[in-house]
Write a protein that holds these residues in place. Structure first.
Motif, PDB file in Angstrom:
ATOM      1  N   UNK A  12      66.199 -23.527 -75.353  1.00  0.00           N
ATOM      2  CA  UNK A  12      67.356 -24.266 -75.820  1.00  0.00           C
ATOM      3  C   UNK A  12      68.437 -23.351 -76.357  1.00  0.00           C
ATOM      4  N   UNK A  13      69.506 -23.926 -76.893  1.00  0.00           N
ATOM      5  CA  UNK A  13      70.622 -23.118 -77.388  1.00  0.00           C
ATOM      6  C   UNK A  13      70.231 -22.048 -78.401  1.00  0.00           C
ATOM      7  N   UNK A  14      69.161 -22.299 -79.174  1.00  0.00           N
ATOM      8  CA  UNK A  14      68.793 -21.358 -80.236  1.00  0.00           C
ATOM      9  C   UNK A  14      68.293 -20.017 -79.726  1.00  0.00           C
ATOM     10  N   UNK A  15      67.997 -19.888 -78.408  1.00  0.00           N
ATOM     11  CA  UNK A  15      67.531 -18.582 -77.915  1.00  0.00           C
ATOM     12  C   UNK A  15      68.673 -17.578 -77.859  1.00  0.00           C
ATOM     13  N   UNK A  16      69.913 -18.050 -77.916  1.00  0.00           N
ATOM     14  CA  UNK A  16      71.055 -17.132 -77.881  1.00  0.00           C
ATOM     15  C   UNK A  16      71.279 -16.503 -79.247  1.00  0.00           C
ATOM     16  N   UNK A  17      71.673 -15.235 -79.254  1.00  0.00           N
ATOM     17  CA  UNK A  17      72.041 -14.592 -80.503  1.00  0.00           C
ATOM     18  C   UNK A  17      73.087 -13.524 -80.218  1.00  0.00           C
ATOM     19  N   UNK A  18      73.856 -13.195 -81.247  1.00  0.00           N
ATOM     20  CA  UNK A  18      74.948 -12.232 -81.125  1.00  0.00           C
ATOM     21  C   UNK A  18      74.454 -10.865 -81.583  1.00  0.00           C
ATOM     22  N   UNK A  19      74.666  -9.865 -80.722  1.00  0.00           N
ATOM     23  CA  UNK A  19      74.304  -8.491 -81.076  1.00  0.00           C
ATOM     24  C   UNK A  19      75.526  -7.596 -80.901  1.00  0.00           C
ATOM     25  N   UNK A  44      75.817 -21.882 -67.133  1.00  0.00           N
ATOM     26  CA  UNK A  44      75.363 -21.112 -68.291  1.00  0.00           C
ATOM     27  C   UNK A  44      74.114 -21.758 -68.891  1.00  0.00           C
ATOM     28  N   UNK A  45      74.125 -23.062 -69.003  1.00  0.00           N
ATOM     29  CA  UNK A  45      72.967 -23.785 -69.543  1.00  0.00           C
ATOM     30  C   UNK A  45      71.746 -23.589 -68.643  1.00  0.00           C
ATOM     31  N   UNK A  46      71.959 -23.628 -67.326  1.00  0.00           N
ATOM     32  CA  UNK A  46      70.846 -23.433 -66.397  1.00  0.00           C
ATOM     33  C   UNK A  46      70.268 -22.022 -66.521  1.00  0.00           C
ATOM     34  N   UNK A 306      78.531 -20.083 -81.005  1.00  0.00           N
ATOM     35  CA  UNK A 306      78.228 -20.305 -79.598  1.00  0.00           C
ATOM     36  C   UNK A 306      76.993 -21.187 -79.416  1.00  0.00           C
ATOM     37  N   UNK A 307      76.032 -21.116 -80.321  1.00  0.00           N
ATOM     38  CA  UNK A 307      74.858 -21.995 -80.228  1.00  0.00           C
ATOM     39  C   UNK A 307      75.282 -23.445 -80.374  1.00  0.00           C
ATOM     40  N   UNK A 308      76.170 -23.710 -81.317  1.00  0.00           N
ATOM     41  CA  UNK A 308      76.658 -25.075 -81.507  1.00  0.00           C
ATOM     42  C   UNK A 308      77.461 -25.540 -80.297  1.00  0.00           C
ATOM     43  N   UNK A 309      78.184 -24.632 -79.654  1.00  0.00           N
ATOM     44  CA  UNK A 309      78.927 -24.999 -78.449  1.00  0.00           C
ATOM     45  C   UNK A 309      77.977 -25.464 -77.350  1.00  0.00           C
ATOM     46  N   UNK A 310      76.833 -24.798 -77.199  1.00  0.00           N
ATOM     47  CA  UNK A 310      75.843 -25.219 -76.198  1.00  0.00           C
ATOM     48  C   UNK A 310      75.175 -26.532 -76.600  1.00  0.00           C
ATOM     49  N   UNK A 311      74.964 -26.726 -77.874  1.00  0.00           N
ATOM     50  CA  UNK A 311      74.420 -28.014 -78.312  1.00  0.00           C
ATOM     51  C   UNK A 311      75.380 -29.148 -77.976  1.00  0.00           C
ATOM     52  N   UNK A 312      76.657 -28.878 -78.155  1.00  0.00           N
ATOM     53  CA  UNK A 312      77.665 -29.887 -77.813  1.00  0.00           C
ATOM     54  C   UNK A 312      77.662 -30.171 -76.317  1.00  0.00           C
ATOM     55  N   UNK A 313      77.503 -29.129 -75.500  1.00  0.00           N
ATOM     56  CA  UNK A 313      77.416 -29.323 -74.053  1.00  0.00           C
ATOM     57  C   UNK A 313      76.225 -30.212 -73.705  1.00  0.00           C
ATOM     58  N   UNK A 314      75.102 -29.975 -74.330  1.00  0.00           N
ATOM     59  CA  UNK A 314      73.898 -30.719 -73.989  1.00  0.00           C
ATOM     60  C   UNK A 314      73.956 -32.180 -74.439  1.00  0.00           C
ATOM     61  N   UNK A 315      74.792 -32.483 -75.403  1.00  0.00           N
ATOM     62  CA  UNK A 315      74.962 -33.888 -75.796  1.00  0.00           C
ATOM     63  C   UNK A 315      75.674 -34.701 -74.723  1.00  0.00           C
ATOM     64  N   UNK A 316      76.428 -34.020 -73.857  1.00  0.00           N
ATOM     65  CA  UNK A 316      77.086 -34.688 -72.752  1.00  0.00           C
ATOM     66  C   UNK A 316      78.221 -35.606 -73.140  1.00  0.00           C
ATOM     67  N   UNK A 317      78.841 -35.351 -74.272  1.00  0.00           N
ATOM     68  CA  UNK A 317      79.902 -36.230 -74.752  1.00  0.00           C
ATOM     69  C   UNK A 317      81.298 -35.692 -74.437  1.00  0.00           C
ATOM     70  N   UNK A 318      81.383 -34.576 -73.724  1.00  0.00           N
ATOM     71  CA  UNK A 318      82.687 -33.950 -73.476  1.00  0.00           C
ATOM     72  C   UNK A 318      83.422 -34.586 -72.302  1.00  0.00           C
ATOM     73  N   UNK A 319      82.754 -35.450 -71.553  1.00  0.00           N
ATOM     74  CA  UNK A 319      83.426 -36.209 -70.495  1.00  0.00           C
ATOM     75  C   UNK A 319      84.092 -35.371 -69.435  1.00  0.00           C
TER      76      UNK A 319
END
Length: 327
Positions: A12-19, A44-46, A306-319
């Motif tokens: 899920x989105x939480x696997x991403x981290x900034x280095x 990106x999600x895939x 960026x993790x929150x951005x992917x969570x927003x994508x997965x909610x599917x509310x961006x139409x």
């Protein structure tokens, strides 16, 4: 040191981290781009979740096939560009190595194009993938012409929204297909001439009604799956269907004995062809200048979010509107 988003395992989105990583010096024929913003795409999600058809090597994989920024450094033998030029990324075929989720990326100079004048940074970050895919499928592959009736399945998505604008710019007639009647007004406002809601209408009958009984000249299928059979019935004999999406994970029956030309399309088919990219760029520049082409941005996040951005994508509310991350 500059920051970059990576992931070491699928999930899920939480696997991403900034280095932090040192910048990469561009080799001959390459440029280094200082990224100002990038868009979040379904691909990106895939890649992040491990469901991408392409192999993603772990650990330390990167993401991002779309973005905008300025040229920061030039490799030897790089011509036609200068440090400071504003550009958009036209192709990132190896996103797991040099994706756009970063403060800097290095890639071949042939894979950037000038940023269209008149676009802000967030819009520029969100224009290339959807519009180049829709243009490539409709114009390059299906040879769309003025007056063509174009049936768009998956019309609420990013490519579907771009396809409606591109059809209108050329003078074709975009007919949107949606599963929900509640989306009709939004799709009409986004440029559809007519909207067919499959929860209340038969696609083939509705298309014949909107086309004087002829059927659609071109079908753009961004969904695939069993529903493609209804789209085939809605096209006129001798028409064209372009399968360019994968929103429905169910198997798609192989079209048989159909009086149509059926193409399968993926955007890298054209975005790695310099001649076609020049045509795409000219078309986008003209459309932006005339106000005919304009990406819709849903929300803007910061790189640290960026993790929150992917969570927003997965909610599917961006139409179908794009999610953008500023750097």
């Amino acid at each position: 040191m500059p920051r970059v988003v990576v992931f070491d395992e699928f999930g899920g989105p939480d696997v991403m981290h900034v280095v932090e990583e040192p910048v990469v010096e561009p080799a001959a024929g390459e440029v280094r781009v200082r990224i100002e913003a990038f868009a979040v795409n379904p691909l990106d999600r895939m890649m992040r979740s491990g469901t991408s058809p392409a192999i993603v090597p772990l650990p330390h994989a990167r993401l991002g096939v779309e973005g905008t920024g300025v040229i920061d450094a030039l490799g030897t033998e790089t011509t036609g560009l200068r440090v400071g030029d504003p550009i958009i990324l036209a192709a990132v075929p190896n996103a797991s190595v040099n994706g756009s989720y970063a403060e800097y990326t290095t890639l071949p100079a042939s894979q950037v194009v000038a940023r269209p004048a008149g676009l802000g940074i967030t819009e520029a970050a969100a224009i290339w993938v959807a519009y180049s895919t829709a243009y490539g499928a409709l114009v390059e592959k299906a040879s769309m012409r003025p007056g063509d009736h174009v049936l768009i399945a998956g019309a609420s998505g990013g490519v579907g929204r771009a396809a409606k604008q591109i059809a209108n710019q050329i003078g074709a007639v975009p007919i949107a297909v949606t599963r929900h009647t509640t989306r009709k007004d939004d799709l009409l406002a986004a440029g559809a001439t007519a909207v067919i809601a499959t929860d209340h209408e038969d696609v083939a009958e509705a298309v014949r009604r909107h086309t004087g009984g002829r059927g659609a000249d071109i079908v753009l299928d961004m969904v695939m799956g069993p529903g493609q059979q209804d789209l085939l019935k809605a096209a006129r004999p001798g028409g064209t269907l372009v399968a360019a999406g994968f929103l429905d994970p169910r198997p798609t029956p192989v079209p048989t004995s159909t009086p149509l030309t059926v193409f399968s399309y993926r955007s890298f088919e054209h975005t790695l062809d310099a001649v076609v990219v020049n045509r795409m760029t000219a078309f986008l520049n003209a459309g932006v200048r005339l106000g005919a082409l304009r990406p819709a941005v849903d929300r803007v996040f910061a790189l640290d979010d960026v993790v929150e951005a992917h969570r927003h994508l997965e909610k599917g509310l961006h139409g179908g509107k794009k999610i953008v991350v500023t750097v």
